[in-house]
Enzyme design. Structure first.
Site, short mmCIF file in Angstrom:
data_model
loop_
_atom_site.label_atom_id
_atom_site.label_comp_id
_atom_site.label_asym_id
_atom_site.label_seq_id
_atom_site.Cartn_x
_atom_site.Cartn_y
_atom_site.Cartn_z
N LYS A 1 -4.96 8.52 15.12
CA LYS A 1 -3.73 8.45 15.81
C LYS A 1 -3.80 9.50 17.23
CE LYS A 1 -1.22 7.93 11.73
NZ LYS A 1 -0.98 6.16 12.10
N HIS B 1 -7.52 -0.91 5.18
CA HIS B 1 -7.84 -1.61 6.39
C HIS B 1 -9.43 -1.75 6.97
CE1 HIS B 1 -3.56 -1.48 6.24
NE2 HIS B 1 -3.46 -0.67 6.73
N LYS C 1 0.70 -1.28 -0.06
CA LYS C 1 -0.01 0.05 0.00
C LYS C 1 0.77 1.16 0.19
CE LYS C 1 -1.02 1.68 4.58
NZ LYS C 1 -1.67 1.85 5.59
#
Ligand code: NAP
Length: 482
Positions: A330, A239, A147
């Protein structure tokens, strides 16, 4: 229970980008673990290829360092020397002509040839073209591509077309390492090898599904890459989409690569467009010792999201009325990836205690891969019928009777699948394009609207607005915790 190792046939594996971060961190330590497990013959060859000029011996020392550092292997490990004997190196420039003849001369005939493109996607076309042009790859060769596979539908189509000029789809292995995780495959086993869950696996019995991929790290160190991507491109399009597909898909007629991927594709095509009210973007602020996203990304005006949460509806009979809530970000409070399927409450309660009794199946990808099913039981002891919710827990490391050391890492499993020629856990070209076709309008709306992501504190669970996404539906996010 010790996992059974089924040896693969002899192979030559060329790692373009063998000197890079991914090769050091994942590919080479993973190969070493498979070597130790006895999964491939000691005649197999692993050839690193990159521009750096060095000989076999120097690259072997580099590999030793990487396996020790990232594979947790002791410096003087005896088996490591045997593994290093399989390793060679060719200095090659993907976009020039140097080194290709050397590579060709090293490839053996009569063994499987696999080429891992662990380089920037801009080099995929150059490598594919030269592998074919120099007659290094043949009709049985496999290529593995990393990816990101494009940054939108147009670039993904271009990339597919570039690879298709030299390789057919059956030769192309697009990696999404989430699909290599033990739990993700177990999800298919649990769904399709048991009769217990499948009758309940629909909107009649499932209230909603939550998919969470939370990271504690920020983007420092890879800020300039990440800033051009953001959470939706970096995590959702690949994902989270793959996880959603495995939960939502119909049973394939057979556990066969194309049968599985056909069913995943149908799910992606059934996703409804996501409007602005059903999506929240966030960007982390400075907190504790850590800098703000804009500092890490070295872009003070950045409008890129480091967090995204969304409500996704699947327009088919099975899922009409049971939304999927996705979130990833994150600098969140814990590092955890999980899928939680919340079932509906029983239609009528005979226990008059007001205790909510929705069963929940939680599939943990990290940490501690495993599953747990929350069921209601009677609280032990006298004092009447008091109910309590308890987890039926299956942590794989415990279930397998060891410390998890025998559970292969996703990369190990996927590379062995490439050698075996099994594409089930790799994304097909049309799947990737369909996923971009769904995410493109979301990204376009953000870009044209010039909206700023909602700020959230580093170490928190994400922006407040993301909580409201569920509150307005009378639901709550699961707590983010390790
Ligand atoms: P990296 O550390 O920058 O390594 C890039 C590699 O490519 C190096 O070995 C470099 O070696 C080689 N290279 C660069 N230009 C070349 C050329 N013209 N010809 C031949 N080799 C060349 O990158 P990475 O982090 O390993 O990432 C590699 C790929 O994996 C990227 O597509 C990335 O998006 C993807 N990926 C990485 C991670 C990760 O954790 N790192 C995770 C997921 C996906 P020389 O300079 O010696 O040529």
């Amino acid at each position: 229970m010790v996992s059974r190792v089924i040896p693969v046939d002899d192979f030559d594996l060329v790692i373009f980008g063998g000197t890079g971060d991914l090769a050091h961190r994942k590919i080479l330590p993973g190969l070493y673990r498979r070597f130790l497990a006895g999964q491939f013959p000691d005649t197999a060859r692993i050839i690193g290829a990159a521009r750096t000029k060095q000989d076999d011996a120097a690259f072997r020392e580099e590999v030793r360092g990487a396996v020790v550092k990232f594979g947790g292997v002791p410096e003087g490990d005896e088996n490591l020397t045997a593994f290093l004997n399989l390793i060679g190196y060719v200095a090659i420039d993907a976009s020039g002509e140097d080194g290709w003849q050397d590579l060709k001369s090293r490839m053996r005939s009569g063994v499987i040839h696999a080429f891992y493109f662990s380089v920037a996607p801009s080099l995929f076309g150059d490598i594919a073209q030269r592998l074919a042009g120099y007659g290094i790859a043949d009709a049985d060769s496999r290529i593995v591509v990393e990816k990101p596979f494009g940054r939108d539908l147009t670039t993904a189509r271009e990339l597919n077309a570039t690879l298709a000029r030299h390789f057919v789809e059956e030769q192309i292995y697009r990696i999404d390492h989430y699909l290599g995780k033990e739990t993700v495959q177990n999800l298919m086993a649990v769904r399709f090898a048991n009769i217990l869950f499948e009758p309940l696996w629909n909107a009649q019995y499932v209230d909603h599904v939550q998919i969470t991929v939370a990271e504690t790290v920020g983007v420092a160190g890879r800020g300039s890459y990440y800033d051009r991507s953001g959470a939706i491109r970096d995590m959702v399009q690949n994902h989270l989409m793959q996880l959603l597909c495995l939960i939502a898909m119909e049973p394939p007629y057979h556990f066969d690569p194309n049968a599985v991927r056909d069913e995943k594709l149908k799910v992606i095509r059934a996703l409804e467009p996501v409007g602005p009210d059903d999506i929240v973007r966030g960007q982390y602020q400075a907190g504790g010792e850590g800098a703000a996203y804009v500092t890490d990304a070295e872009n003070p005006d950045s409008r890129t999201e480091s967090y995204v949460a969304m409500k996704v509806r699947i327009a088919n009979w099975r899922w009409q009325g049971a939304p999927f809530y996705l979130r990833t970000g994150k600098k969140l409070r814990a590092r955890t990836s999980e899928i939680a399927i919340t079932f509906k409450e029983p239609p009528h309660s005979i226990f008059d205690d007001g205790v909510p009794r929705a069963n929940q199946l939680v599939i943990r990808l990290q940490p501690n891969e495993g599953m747990n099913l929350k069921v209601m039981i009677k609280e032990p002891g006298p004092g009447g019928m008091r109910l309590v919710q308890v987890p039926l827990d299956m942590t794989f490391a415990e279930a397998l009777g060891n410390d998890g050391a025998d559970v292969p890492d996703a990369y190990e499993r996927l590379i062995m699948d490439v050698i075996r020629g099994n594409q089930t856990l790799f994304m097909r070209g049309d799947e990737v394009e369909a996923a971009w076709a769904w995410t493109d309008p979301i990204i376009e709306a953000w870009e044209t609207g010039k909206t700023r992501p909602e700020p959230y504190d580093a170490g928190s669970s994400g922006p407040e607005e993301a909580l409201r996404l569920l509150h307005r539906d009378n639901r709550r996010w699961r707590e983010i915790r390790a």
